[in-house]
Scaffold this motif. Structure first.
Motif, PDB file in Angstrom:
ATOM      1  N   GLN A 137       0.839  -1.189   0.000  1.00  0.00           N
ATOM      2  CA  GLN A 137       0.000   0.000   0.000  1.00  0.00           C
ATOM      3  C   GLN A 137       0.880   1.248   0.000  1.00  0.00           C
ATOM      4  O   GLN A 137       2.085   1.187   0.288  1.00  0.00           O
ATOM      5  N   ALA A 138       0.246   2.373  -0.326  1.00  0.00           N
ATOM      6  CA  ALA A 138       0.915   3.661  -0.184  1.00  0.00           C
ATOM      7  C   ALA A 138       0.845   4.062   1.280  1.00  0.00           C
ATOM      8  O   ALA A 138      -0.240   4.074   1.868  1.00  0.00           O
ATOM      9  N   THR A 139       1.990   4.369   1.879  1.00  0.00           N
ATOM     10  CA  THR A 139       2.027   4.601   3.322  1.00  0.00           C
ATOM     11  C   THR A 139       2.273   6.048   3.710  1.00  0.00           C
ATOM     12  O   THR A 139       2.057   6.403   4.876  1.00  0.00           O
ATOM     13  N   THR A 140       2.742   6.896   2.803  1.00  0.00           N
ATOM     14  CA  THR A 140       2.914   8.315   3.088  1.00  0.00           C
ATOM     15  C   THR A 140       2.484   9.135   1.881  1.00  0.00           C
ATOM     16  O   THR A 140       2.849   8.812   0.749  1.00  0.00           O
ATOM     17  N   THR A 141       1.702  10.179   2.151  1.00  0.00           N
ATOM     18  CA  THR A 141       1.311  11.146   1.128  1.00  0.00           C
ATOM     19  C   THR A 141       1.971  12.466   1.473  1.00  0.00           C
ATOM     20  O   THR A 141       1.768  12.998   2.569  1.00  0.00           O
ATOM     21  N   ALA A 142       2.781  12.980   0.553  1.00  0.00           N
ATOM     22  CA  ALA A 142       3.548  14.196   0.822  1.00  0.00           C
ATOM     23  C   ALA A 142       3.051  15.350  -0.042  1.00  0.00           C
ATOM     24  O   ALA A 142       2.756  15.174  -1.227  1.00  0.00           O
ATOM     25  N   PHE A 143       2.979  16.539   0.588  1.00  0.00           N
ATOM     26  CA  PHE A 143       2.624  17.772  -0.105  1.00  0.00           C
ATOM     27  C   PHE A 143       3.847  18.677  -0.207  1.00  0.00           C
ATOM     28  O   PHE A 143       4.729  18.663   0.660  1.00  0.00           O
ATOM     29  N   SER A 144       3.858  19.504  -1.235  1.00  0.00           N
ATOM     30  CA  SER A 144       4.914  20.488  -1.442  1.00  0.00           C
ATOM     31  C   SER A 144       4.527  21.814  -0.806  1.00  0.00           C
ATOM     32  O   SER A 144       3.408  22.305  -0.999  1.00  0.00           O
ATOM     33  N   VAL A 145       5.462  22.396  -0.030  1.00  0.00           N
ATOM     34  CA  VAL A 145       5.276  23.723   0.551  1.00  0.00           C
ATOM     35  C   VAL A 145       6.516  24.553   0.215  1.00  0.00           C
ATOM     36  O   VAL A 145       7.564  24.010  -0.147  1.00  0.00           O
ATOM     37  N   PRO A 146       6.423  25.879   0.320  1.00  0.00           N
ATOM     38  CA  PRO A 146       7.593  26.713   0.026  1.00  0.00           C
ATOM     39  C   PRO A 146       8.794  26.345   0.895  1.00  0.00           C
ATOM     40  O   PRO A 146       8.647  25.907   2.040  1.00  0.00           O
ATOM     41  N   ILE A 206       0.169  25.040   1.039  1.00  0.00           N
ATOM     42  CA  ILE A 206       0.459  23.862   0.219  1.00  0.00           C
ATOM     43  C   ILE A 206       0.290  24.202  -1.257  1.00  0.00           C
ATOM     44  O   ILE A 206      -0.684  24.839  -1.660  1.00  0.00           O
ATOM     45  N   ARG A 207       1.242  23.759  -2.062  1.00  0.00           N
ATOM     46  CA  ARG A 207       1.198  23.982  -3.517  1.00  0.00           C
ATOM     47  C   ARG A 207       0.562  22.817  -4.269  1.00  0.00           C
ATOM     48  O   ARG A 207       0.110  22.977  -5.388  1.00  0.00           O
ATOM     49  N   GLY A 208       0.566  21.661  -3.683  1.00  0.00           N
ATOM     50  CA  GLY A 208       0.028  20.475  -4.348  1.00  0.00           C
ATOM     51  C   GLY A 208       0.747  19.250  -3.824  1.00  0.00           C
ATOM     52  O   GLY A 208       1.564  19.325  -2.897  1.00  0.00           O
ATOM     53  N   LEU A 209       0.459  18.105  -4.400  1.00  0.00           N
ATOM     54  CA  LEU A 209       1.150  16.884  -4.007  1.00  0.00           C
ATOM     55  C   LEU A 209       2.637  17.002  -4.337  1.00  0.00           C
ATOM     56  O   LEU A 209       3.020  17.597  -5.344  1.00  0.00           O
ATOM     57  N   HIS A 210       3.457  16.426  -3.495  1.00  0.00           N
ATOM     58  CA  HIS A 210       4.891  16.319  -3.760  1.00  0.00           C
ATOM     59  C   HIS A 210       5.238  14.912  -4.228  1.00  0.00           C
ATOM     60  O   HIS A 210       5.847  14.724  -5.283  1.00  0.00           O
ATOM     61  N   SER A 211       4.815  13.904  -3.462  1.00  0.00           N
ATOM     62  CA  SER A 211       5.181  12.525  -3.764  1.00  0.00           C
ATOM     63  C   SER A 211       4.323  11.582  -2.948  1.00  0.00           C
ATOM     64  O   SER A 211       3.609  11.997  -2.031  1.00  0.00           O
ATOM     65  N   VAL A 212       4.400  10.317  -3.288  1.00  0.00           N
ATOM     66  CA  VAL A 212       3.819   9.259  -2.461  1.00  0.00           C
ATOM     67  C   VAL A 212       4.897   8.217  -2.212  1.00  0.00           C
ATOM     68  O   VAL A 212       5.854   8.094  -2.983  1.00  0.00           O
TER      69      VAL A 212
END
Length: 319
Positions: free
Chosen positions: A78-87, A152-158
């Motif tokens: 499974q996907a275990t971490t959802t990361a967002f992009s911030v400045p 938050i700017r959007g998703l960064h990675s999973v």
């Protein structure tokens, strides 16, 4: 594979109480609720979409909130971490902001020359904020609870957790068109398109971890972008020719979807960029009203009687 994705489209997870979910993602994370609809396969359950001002692909985290459902178990498959992009300069602000909101946060760690702050949402879902060092041109939602200069700017990675990486890496490269761009011990990074925030996936090899159980507090699936329906249909045909078991093309109203599993067990989706979330309500009013697809509209009264009432907090109330 002749077709390649340009990046992440959305991540969908499972929550518990829908009001608690709305309060957290609007107030604590400052995202916009861009669509309030239902799970088309289980219309007695909400499907809540959070993202930027228009809910652009690559900004979206969505939830099926099932009240009373059991907690899931994080683990392999499974996907275990959802990361967002911030400045790049915002991590300190976020650490203080989340602490004031009662959220327990990790120490800031550096990964791939970027500062990362990790925490759990109210249901236990792991969220990370990444201070993206290469500049993120995406515009944040600037009418929310978080000041736009920090937002938050959007998703960064999973992060996909697997017990071995070879087969998963093979599908990412051969069937999705990603390329490996890094490796650090048991973590392997892959990038789509031009790379950067919104186009990254980490494969974390944890053979000692138990198999994941998808329920409350875990990710249900990870969706990748296709530009249009024609490309998606060709992609589906190519996947089938390569021996992948793929669903039929499903109408999700705001995009079209196909689903399949990568060899490590995570459910993946390829979703079209169009038509988007403004097809059934004005851009300025996104998320405020319950929207149903045409085939469920005749059941509106029944569905509204089942769904718990939601109250949407407004930043105006706090100013």
């Amino acid at each position: 594979m002749s077709i390649a994705t340009s990046g992440l489209h959305h991540v969908t997870a499972i929550a518990g109480d829908p009001q608690r979910n709305v309060d957290f993602y609007l107030k604590a994370l400052g995202l916009r609720l861009v669509k309030t609809t239902v799970n088309f396969d289980d219309p007695g359950t909400y499907h809540l979409y959070y993202g930027d001002s228009a809910g652009k692909p690559g900004s979206l985290l969505t939830f099926f909130p099932w009240r009373g459902a059991p907690l899931g178990q994080r683990g392999t498959g499974q996907a275990t971490t959802t990361a967002f992009s911030v400045p790049e300069s915002a991590i300190g602000w976020w650490k203080s902001h989340l602490a004031e909101a009662g959220v327990e946060v990790s120490e800031v760690v550096n990964r791939d020359d970027e500062d990362v702050l990790t925490f759990h949402d109210p249901d236990g879902l792991i969220i990370a904020l990444v201070a993206h060092t290469q500049g993120d041109p995406r515009e944040p939602w600037d009418h929310g609870f978080v000041p736009p200069e920090h937002a938050i700017r959007g998703l960064h990675s999973v992060t996909l957790s697997v017990d071995q990486e070879e087969a998963t890496a093979g599908m990412l490269v051969d069937d999705l068109g990603l390329r490996q761009v890094g490796a650090d011990s048991n973590r392997f990074r892959f990038a789509a398109g031009q790379g950067g925030a919104g186009a990254l996936v980490d494969v974390l090899v944890t053979p000692e971890a138990p198999p994941g159980l998808v329920a409350v507090g875990t990710v249900h699936h990870v969706a990748w972008r296709a530009p249009d329906e024609e490309t998606q249909a060709l992609w589906r045909d190519e996947l089938i020719d390569r021996g992948v078991t793929v669903t039929s093309i499903l109408d999700r109203q705001y995009f079209r979807s196909i689903y399949f599993r990568e060899p490590g067990g995570t459910l993946l989706e390829v979703a079209t960029d169009e038509p988007g979330f403004a097809i059934d309500e004005p851009l300025l009013e996104l998320g405020r009203a319950l929207k149903l697809p045409p085939w469920l509209e005749p059941r509106r009264e029944e569905i509204e009687g089942i769904l718990p009432q939601l109250t949407l907090p407004s930043p105006v109330e706090t100013r």
